[in-house]
Scaffold this active site. Structure first.
Site, PDB file in Angstrom:
ATOM      1  N   GLU A   4       0.845  -1.196   0.000  1.00  0.00           N
ATOM      2  CA  GLU A   4       0.000   0.000   0.000  1.00  0.00           C
ATOM      3  C   GLU A   4       0.878   1.243   0.000  1.00  0.00           C
ATOM      4  OE1 GLU A   4      -3.616  -0.278   0.053  1.00  0.00           O
ATOM      5  OE2 GLU A   4      -2.718  -2.124  -0.646  1.00  0.00           O
ATOM      6  N   LYS A   6      -9.981  -6.498   4.248  1.00  0.00           N
ATOM      7  CA  LYS A   6     -10.439  -7.521   3.284  1.00  0.00           C
ATOM      8  C   LYS A   6     -11.348  -8.538   3.970  1.00  0.00           C
ATOM      9  CE  LYS A   6      -6.397  -6.880   0.347  1.00  0.00           C
ATOM     10  NZ  LYS A   6      -4.979  -7.224   0.174  1.00  0.00           N
TER      11      LYS A   6
END
Ligand code: HSE
Length: 386
Positions: free
Chosen positions: A190, A205
């Site tokens: 990220e 997630k």
């Protein structure tokens, strides 16, 4: 083919660049598959002076994302900005105006998914985000479409490519810092890699999987989680000597008392599919009441793999527009927007005596009957012999 659809992309980092490049270079083939023509009208970016992919005409770039969302030619907004501030405002604005939204943003869907679904539903918009979990692995379609007639009982997996890459590299002798730097250089991590290594990305997630699989408004902050940032090379090496691999595992299941879910680094036996992933691969198991266990494995991070899922969502949306289908939200049960809460799950796993920091993964945790007492009250893990 009389339908012409306008597309705008928000963000042109690793994923946005890969999506835009495919839309431009493979436009004819994508139109033939979709049954609707489309035009990419613009790409909103933060910095107009930064060098960009040569295949993208400079005239497509704009630094006015709000104007792009309001552009009357645009029917589909593809959100590749990430984060939960500007992305949230722009996605909400697009849905409110009846535009369809495709997003790769797990942070946004995990924390605001129930509200955004309600908005999309109210405005007749399409909200899809296959790329948010497992990149190219089509797990959200499986939860929302293939298993729509079943009842999802549990989901579990290794959901962060960066963590898997780092832990495997440490097993091969790399330092934590070097392995993470390499994962960043390869485009897996990220923008802020703390999201990966502190378990936040994995928990986002898992929240998205739980929302779609169980039809509950479970968001990230309600799930117990830990990351890999404190794992030492010594731990990794000792686990290997015992025939285990340390992996960041996420799991959620239904119980009679509600949802139990957790994210933590666990010892996974070398023979288990979660331990046999390489580089940024992910593995996800979905257990349906009638389907039994399904196992998916594939590339879980990287621009092209993520773009594959975004493009699949674009084609699905174009087809739906071409067929003039009503836009129904992804599989959702009747539930309000009140927050759901998950009880921790891994306190029922045993611990290894040599590495007592880590619980040992067992598939049976997803299916074994759960005593209400054990769900309601955490207890120290049992110890097993190494
Ligand atoms: N940083 C994420 C990962 C990207 O490493 O899995 C894909 O969601």
């Amino acid at each position: 083919m009389d339908i012409a659809v306008g597309i705008g992309i928000l963000g042109c980092g690793t994923v946005g660049t890969a999506v835009a490049t495919r839309l431009l270079e493979e436009r004819d083939a994508l139109i033939a598959r979709a049954g609707a023509s489309f035009t990419l009208h613009g790409i909103a970016i933060g910095n107009l002076t930064k060098p960009r992919e040569a295949a993208i005409a400079p005239s497509l770039f704009t630094d006015d994302a709000r104007a792009l969302v309001d552009d009357p030619r645009i029917d589909i907004i593809v959100e590749c900005i990430g984060g939960t501030t500007l992305a949230s405002e722009l996605v909400e604005s697009a849905l409110y105006s009846g535009r369809h939204v495709i997003s790769a943003n797990k942070d946004l869907l995990a924390t605001q998914g129930p509200r955004l679904h309600a908005l999309a539903s109210a405005r007749g918009s399409h909200l899809r985000y296959e790329a948010a979990v497992g990149s190219a692995i089509p797990v959200l379609r499986i939860l929302s479409e293939a298993l729509a007639g079943d009842r999802v009982e549990a989901v579990a997996g290794v959901l962060n490519g960066t963590c898997n890459f780092v832990l495997e590299a440490m097993e091969n002798g790399a330092s934590y810092a070097d392995a993470l730097a390499q994962a960043q250089a390869l485009g897996y991590a990220e923008a802020d890699p703390r999201n990966d290594v502190e378990g936040i990305d994995t928990t986002h997630k898992l929240a998205v999987l739980a929302q779609l699989g169980f039809g509950v408004p479970l968001t990230t902050s309600r799930i117990a989680s830990a990351g890999i940032a404190n794992i030492t090379q010594r731990d990794v090496a000792r686990a290997q000597m015992l025939d285990y691999h340390i992996r960041l595992v996420a799991a959620a299941r239904r119980t009679d008392e509600g949802i139990a879910a957790e994210v933590a680094p666990l010892l996974v036996h070398a023979s288990h599919p979660f331990a046999q992933l390489h580089g940024p691969e992910n593995a996800i198991t979905v257990i349906g009441r009638d389907s039994g266990a399904l196992l998916l494995r594939g590339q879980g991070a990287g621009g092209n793999a993520t773009a594959s899922a975004v493009l699949g969502d674009i084609i699905s949306t174009l087809r739906a527009i071409a067929e003039r289908r009503t836009f129904l939200p992804l599989r959702q049960r009747a539930h309000g927007l009140a927050q759901a809460h998950a009880t921790p799950l891994f306190d029922r796993l045993t611990r290894n005596r040599t590495l007592p920091r880590y619980a040992v993964w067992e598939d049976s945790i997803l299916t074994a009957p759960v005593s209400p007492l054990l769900v309601a009250h955490s207890r120290p893990g049992k110890e097993t012999l190494a």
